[in-house]
Design a protein around this motif. Structure first.
Motif, PDB file in Angstrom:
ATOM      1  N   LEU A   6       0.855  -1.172   0.000  1.00  0.00           N
ATOM      2  CA  LEU A   6       0.000   0.000   0.000  1.00  0.00           C
ATOM      3  C   LEU A   6       0.899   1.232   0.000  1.00  0.00           C
ATOM      4  CD1 LEU A   6      -2.754  -0.924   2.603  1.00  0.00           C
ATOM      5  CD2 LEU A   6      -2.989  -0.797   0.132  1.00  0.00           C
ATOM      6  N   GLY A   7       0.563   2.198  -0.843  1.00  0.00           N
ATOM      7  CA  GLY A   7       1.322   3.438  -0.901  1.00  0.00           C
ATOM      8  C   GLY A   7       0.456   4.608  -0.458  1.00  0.00           C
ATOM      9  N   VAL A   8       1.094   5.580   0.177  1.00  0.00           N
ATOM     10  CA  VAL A   8       0.399   6.792   0.619  1.00  0.00           C
ATOM     11  C   VAL A   8       1.176   7.993   0.067  1.00  0.00           C
ATOM     12  CG1 VAL A   8      -0.453   8.100   2.601  1.00  0.00           C
ATOM     13  CG2 VAL A   8      -0.362   5.611   2.713  1.00  0.00           C
ATOM     14  N   PRO A   9       0.783   8.486  -1.127  1.00  0.00           N
ATOM     15  CA  PRO A   9       1.481   9.647  -1.686  1.00  0.00           C
ATOM     16  C   PRO A   9       0.992  10.952  -1.056  1.00  0.00           C
ATOM     17  CG  PRO A   9      -0.167   8.856  -3.223  1.00  0.00           C
ATOM     18  CD  PRO A   9      -0.161   7.909  -2.067  1.00  0.00           C
ATOM     19  N   GLY A  50      -3.165  10.692  -0.600  1.00  0.00           N
ATOM     20  CA  GLY A  50      -3.879   9.664  -1.352  1.00  0.00           C
ATOM     21  C   GLY A  50      -3.489   8.271  -0.907  1.00  0.00           C
ATOM     22  N   ILE A  51      -3.978   7.305  -1.673  1.00  0.00           N
ATOM     23  CA  ILE A  51      -3.675   5.906  -1.377  1.00  0.00           C
ATOM     24  C   ILE A  51      -3.638   5.132  -2.698  1.00  0.00           C
ATOM     25  CG2 ILE A  51      -6.083   5.232  -1.029  1.00  0.00           C
ATOM     26  CD1 ILE A  51      -5.005   3.406   1.269  1.00  0.00           C
ATOM     27  N   ASN A  52      -2.756   4.157  -2.779  1.00  0.00           N
ATOM     28  CA  ASN A  52      -2.711   3.261  -3.933  1.00  0.00           C
ATOM     29  C   ASN A  52      -2.250   1.879  -3.466  1.00  0.00           C
ATOM     30  OD1 ASN A  52       0.169   3.202  -3.852  1.00  0.00           O
ATOM     31  ND2 ASN A  52       0.255   5.049  -5.085  1.00  0.00           N
ATOM     32  N   ALA A  53      -2.381   0.904  -4.337  1.00  0.00           N
ATOM     33  CA  ALA A  53      -2.006  -0.462  -3.977  1.00  0.00           C
ATOM     34  C   ALA A  53      -1.304  -1.134  -5.159  1.00  0.00           C
ATOM     35  CB  ALA A  53      -3.235  -1.269  -3.584  1.00  0.00           C
ATOM     36  N   LYS A  54      -0.452  -2.070  -4.820  1.00  0.00           N
ATOM     37  CA  LYS A  54       0.235  -2.888  -5.820  1.00  0.00           C
ATOM     38  C   LYS A  54       0.195  -4.335  -5.348  1.00  0.00           C
ATOM     39  CE  LYS A  54       3.399   0.850  -6.743  1.00  0.00           C
ATOM     40  NZ  LYS A  54       4.717   1.374  -6.502  1.00  0.00           N
ATOM     41  N   GLN A  74       1.009  -8.975 -12.318  1.00  0.00           N
ATOM     42  CA  GLN A  74       1.031  -7.830 -11.412  1.00  0.00           C
ATOM     43  C   GLN A  74      -0.101  -6.863 -11.723  1.00  0.00           C
ATOM     44  OE1 GLN A  74       4.842  -6.118 -12.043  1.00  0.00           O
ATOM     45  NE2 GLN A  74       4.449  -5.570 -14.150  1.00  0.00           N
ATOM     46  N   HIS A  75      -0.463  -6.080 -10.718  1.00  0.00           N
ATOM     47  CA  HIS A  75      -1.506  -5.063 -10.888  1.00  0.00           C
ATOM     48  C   HIS A  75      -1.168  -3.866 -10.006  1.00  0.00           C
ATOM     49  CE1 HIS A  75      -5.346  -3.305 -11.756  1.00  0.00           C
ATOM     50  NE2 HIS A  75      -5.533  -3.112 -10.461  1.00  0.00           N
ATOM     51  N   HIS A  76      -1.217  -2.659 -10.613  1.00  0.00           N
ATOM     52  CA  HIS A  76      -1.009  -1.418  -9.879  1.00  0.00           C
ATOM     53  C   HIS A  76      -2.285  -0.591  -9.998  1.00  0.00           C
ATOM     54  CE1 HIS A  76       3.653  -1.437 -10.226  1.00  0.00           C
ATOM     55  NE2 HIS A  76       3.164  -2.653 -10.226  1.00  0.00           N
ATOM     56  N   THR A  77      -2.820  -0.138  -8.880  1.00  0.00           N
ATOM     57  CA  THR A  77      -4.025   0.693  -8.923  1.00  0.00           C
ATOM     58  C   THR A  77      -3.631   2.154  -9.132  1.00  0.00           C
ATOM     59  OG1 THR A  77      -4.058   1.135  -6.557  1.00  0.00           O
ATOM     60  CG2 THR A  77      -5.216  -0.841  -7.317  1.00  0.00           C
ATOM     61  N   ASP A  78      -4.574   2.955  -9.577  1.00  0.00           N
ATOM     62  CA  ASP A  78      -4.374   4.391  -9.651  1.00  0.00           C
ATOM     63  C   ASP A  78      -4.351   4.959  -8.236  1.00  0.00           C
ATOM     64  OD1 ASP A  78      -4.497   4.243 -12.416  1.00  0.00           O
ATOM     65  OD2 ASP A  78      -6.644   4.684 -12.479  1.00  0.00           O
ATOM     66  N   SER A  79      -3.695   6.095  -8.077  1.00  0.00           N
ATOM     67  CA  SER A  79      -3.725   6.772  -6.784  1.00  0.00           C
ATOM     68  C   SER A  79      -5.039   7.531  -6.646  1.00  0.00           C
ATOM     69  CB  SER A  79      -2.555   7.753  -6.656  1.00  0.00           C
ATOM     70  OG  SER A  79      -1.344   7.056  -6.602  1.00  0.00           O
ATOM     71  N   LYS A  80      -5.734   7.297  -5.575  1.00  0.00           N
ATOM     72  CA  LYS A  80      -6.950   8.038  -5.244  1.00  0.00           C
ATOM     73  C   LYS A  80      -6.527   9.161  -4.313  1.00  0.00           C
ATOM     74  CE  LYS A  80      -9.280   4.950  -7.437  1.00  0.00           C
ATOM     75  NZ  LYS A  80      -9.480   5.136  -8.839  1.00  0.00           N
ATOM     76  N   MET A  81      -6.720  10.408  -4.748  1.00  0.00           N
ATOM     77  CA  MET A  81      -6.203  11.556  -4.007  1.00  0.00           C
ATOM     78  C   MET A  81      -7.325  12.459  -3.508  1.00  0.00           C
ATOM     79  SD  MET A  81      -2.743  11.429  -4.386  1.00  0.00           S
ATOM     80  CE  MET A  81      -2.232  13.079  -4.035  1.00  0.00           C
ATOM     81  N   ILE A  82      -7.101  13.052  -2.373  1.00  0.00           N
ATOM     82  CA  ILE A  82      -7.935  14.140  -1.857  1.00  0.00           C
ATOM     83  C   ILE A  82      -7.047  15.377  -1.892  1.00  0.00           C
ATOM     84  CG2 ILE A  82      -9.167  15.072   0.131  1.00  0.00           C
ATOM     85  CD1 ILE A  82      -9.700  12.175   0.983  1.00  0.00           C
TER      86      ILE A  82
END
Length: 88
Positions: A6-9, A50-54, A74-82
Motif C-alpha cells: 500500500l502506498g500513501v502519496p 492519497g492511497i494506492n495499492a500494488k 502484477q496489478h497497480h491501482t491508480d492513486s486516489k487523491m484528496i
C-alpha cells in the motif's frame, strides 16, 4: 511468491507572486495622470494525500524447465487523491 503493498502519496505545492509597477517621474508630474505605482500580491497552495495499492505474483518454475524470463502477474491501482487548493 506473492506480494502486496500500500502506498500513501503526499502532495504539497505553493507559489507566491509579487507584481510591482511604478510610473516614470515625467508621468507622475502630469496633473492629468493619476497613476503613480501599483503593488499586487497573489498566491496559492495545493495540499493532498492519497492511497494506492500494488499486488503481484512471481511463478517459480521447476528446475528442469529453462526459460529466459520469469513469469509474473502484477496489478497497480491508480492513486486516489484528496486535494485541497487554497487561493490567497
Amino acid at each position: 511468491m506473492w506480494g502486496i503493498s500500500l502506498g500513501v502519496p503526499f502532495l504539497n505545492y505553493s507559489t507566491d507572486r509579487y507584481y510591482t509597477e511604478v510610473a516614470g517621474d515625467e508621468l507622475v508630474a502630469d496633473p492629468d495622470y493619476f497613476f503613480s505605482d501599483l503593488s499586487y500580491e497573489t498566491g496559492y497552495s495545493t495540499v493532498g494525500v492519497g492511497i494506492n495499492a500494488k499486488a503481484g505474483i512471481i511463478a517459480k518454475l521447476p528446475q528442469n524447465i529453462r526459460v529466459d524470463f520469469q513469469p509474473t502477474l502484477q496489478h497497480h491501482t491508480d492513486s486516489k487523491m484528496i486535494i485541497t487548493n487554497i487561493y490567497m
